[in-house]
Design a protein around this motif. Structure first.
Motif, mmCIF file in Angstrom:
data_model
loop_
_atom_site.group_PDB
_atom_site.id
_atom_site.type_symbol
_atom_site.label_atom_id
_atom_site.label_comp_id
_atom_site.label_asym_id
_atom_site.label_seq_id
_atom_site.Cartn_x
_atom_site.Cartn_y
_atom_site.Cartn_z
ATOM 1 N N TYR A 28 0.823 -1.293 -0.102
ATOM 2 C CA TYR A 28 -0.100 0.089 -0.080
ATOM 3 C C TYR A 28 0.747 1.414 0.035
ATOM 4 N N LYS A 29 1.026 1.988 -1.206
ATOM 5 C CA LYS A 29 1.858 2.804 -1.284
ATOM 6 C C LYS A 29 1.161 4.119 -0.546
ATOM 7 N N ASN A 30 1.906 5.011 -0.115
ATOM 8 C CA ASN A 30 1.718 6.081 0.998
ATOM 9 C C ASN A 30 0.895 5.521 2.018
ATOM 10 N N SER A 31 1.370 4.621 2.796
ATOM 11 C CA SER A 31 0.666 3.990 3.877
ATOM 12 C C SER A 31 1.468 4.392 5.150
ATOM 13 N N ILE A 32 0.890 4.128 6.436
ATOM 14 C CA ILE A 32 1.709 4.460 7.811
ATOM 15 C C ILE A 32 1.312 3.151 8.565
ATOM 16 N N VAL A 33 2.204 2.579 9.224
ATOM 17 C CA VAL A 33 2.018 1.666 9.959
ATOM 18 C C VAL A 33 2.420 2.099 11.641
ATOM 19 N N LEU A 34 1.735 2.014 12.422
ATOM 20 C CA LEU A 34 2.074 2.546 13.879
ATOM 21 C C LEU A 34 1.812 1.166 14.501
ATOM 22 N N ALA A 35 3.012 0.770 15.431
ATOM 23 C CA ALA A 35 3.209 -0.341 16.022
ATOM 24 C C ALA A 35 3.629 -0.065 17.394
ATOM 25 N N THR A 36 2.699 -0.413 18.251
ATOM 26 C CA THR A 36 2.993 0.021 19.822
ATOM 27 C C THR A 36 2.825 -1.329 20.947
ATOM 28 N N ALA A 37 3.245 -1.423 21.702
ATOM 29 C CA ALA A 37 3.404 -2.108 22.751
ATOM 30 C C ALA A 37 3.616 -1.547 24.356
ATOM 31 N N PRO A 38 3.549 -1.982 25.330
ATOM 32 C CA PRO A 38 3.651 -1.304 26.646
ATOM 33 C C PRO A 38 5.087 -1.208 27.059
ATOM 34 N N SER A 39 6.034 -2.085 26.376
ATOM 35 C CA SER A 39 7.700 -1.857 26.787
ATOM 36 C C SER A 39 8.347 -1.715 25.771
ATOM 37 N N SER A 40 9.362 -0.727 25.894
ATOM 38 C CA SER A 40 10.546 -0.482 25.101
ATOM 39 C C SER A 40 10.944 -1.882 24.382
ATOM 40 N N LEU A 58 15.594 1.056 6.674
ATOM 41 C CA LEU A 58 15.325 0.558 7.743
ATOM 42 C C LEU A 58 16.182 1.139 8.881
ATOM 43 N N MET A 59 15.403 1.644 9.931
ATOM 44 C CA MET A 59 16.024 2.264 11.343
ATOM 45 C C MET A 59 15.749 1.052 12.297
ATOM 46 N N SER A 60 16.165 1.537 13.638
ATOM 47 C CA SER A 60 15.859 0.722 14.649
ATOM 48 C C SER A 60 14.482 0.362 15.163
ATOM 49 N N MET A 61 13.566 1.267 14.938
ATOM 50 C CA MET A 61 12.115 1.326 15.286
ATOM 51 C C MET A 61 11.498 2.135 14.116
ATOM 52 N N GLU A 62 11.833 2.049 12.972
ATOM 53 C CA GLU A 62 11.009 2.737 11.718
ATOM 54 C C GLU A 62 11.507 2.126 10.515
ATOM 55 N N LEU A 63 10.771 1.984 9.338
ATOM 56 C CA LEU A 63 11.051 1.629 8.042
ATOM 57 C C LEU A 63 10.334 2.688 7.347
ATOM 58 N N ARG A 64 11.144 3.475 6.601
ATOM 59 C CA ARG A 64 10.730 4.597 5.681
ATOM 60 C C ARG A 64 10.785 4.548 4.369
ATOM 61 N N PHE A 65 9.690 4.555 3.615
ATOM 62 C CA PHE A 65 9.906 4.581 2.179
ATOM 63 C C PHE A 65 9.854 5.877 1.313
ATOM 64 N N GLY A 66 9.183 7.075 2.317
ATOM 65 C CA GLY A 66 8.861 8.122 1.696
ATOM 66 C C GLY A 66 8.407 9.154 3.203
ATOM 67 N N PRO A 67 8.033 10.373 2.627
ATOM 68 C CA PRO A 67 7.483 11.594 3.744
ATOM 69 C C PRO A 67 6.213 10.781 4.179
#
Length: 186
Positions: free
Chosen positions: A77-89, A115-124
């Motif tokens: 899905y181009k131009n998508s945002i995924v937010l992933a969360t959990a209680p602990s780091s 790819l970074m430690s807690m992010e994968l970025r394809f574009g703005p």
């Protein structure tokens, strides 16, 4: 994201996360013809059109599947945002994004992006990001910047996530194509 694939194949991949994981990530079979457990297969079929809440015990592959779905969604899905969360780091960085990193690095097809430690970025306006629920609570009213054509919201260890976090995340998931993957122990 997801390499160069024809339009027909891309539509197949959008409709079948398991096919995408097999052909693009190159996931190995653990049993003849099986890369996922029956529970994981059912989730893959359902998330294409429904929000998913998974209640299961430890060691059932919920976080592994979350990582697969994060990559599937971003790559299809181009131009998508995924937010992933959990209680602990530890849960966000080591478990979820640790799995994302392994799958990304070992993918059969080069996925692209950064790819970074807690992010994968394809574009703005095309990325996946992980953060703890504590960070979510500190962001009250700050989710207005997470607008995209498509959203996937991933919550793991859901039983330990408080109501305000869900309220904050609901403010994000207002687009036409928004999916939720919520997993935890009952």
């Amino acid at each position: 994201g997801g390499g160069r694939v024809g339009r027909d194949r891309r539509e197949l991949y959008k409709a079948d996360p398991e096919l995408w994981a097999r052909e693009i990530l190159g996931l190995r079979e653990y049993a003849p013809g099986k890369i996922f457990t029956p529970m994981q297969e059912g989730i893959c079929r359902a998330i294409v059109s429904e929000n998913i809440v998974v209640k299961s015990g430890n060691g059932m592959g919920k976080d592994y599947l979350a990582a697969v779905l994060i990559l599937w969604f971003l790559c299809n899905y181009k131009n998508s945002i995924v937010l992933a969360t959990a209680p602990s780091s530890r849960q966000v960085k080591k478990v979820i994004w640790g799995e994302v990193s392994k799958l990304y690095e070992n993918s059969k097809v080069r996925l692209g992006g950064r790819l970074m430690s807690m992010e994968l970025r394809f574009g703005p306006k095309w990325y996946g990001i992980g953060f703890t629920t504590k960070e979510t609570n500190q962001m009250v009213g700050k989710f207005s910047g997470f607008h995209a054509d498509h959203h996937l919201i991933v919550v793991t260890e859901a039983q330990a996530v408080d109501e305000i976090t869900y309220e904050q995340l609901e403010g994000v998931g207002v687009g036409e194509n928004t999916r939720w993957y919520v997993a935890g122990n009952p």
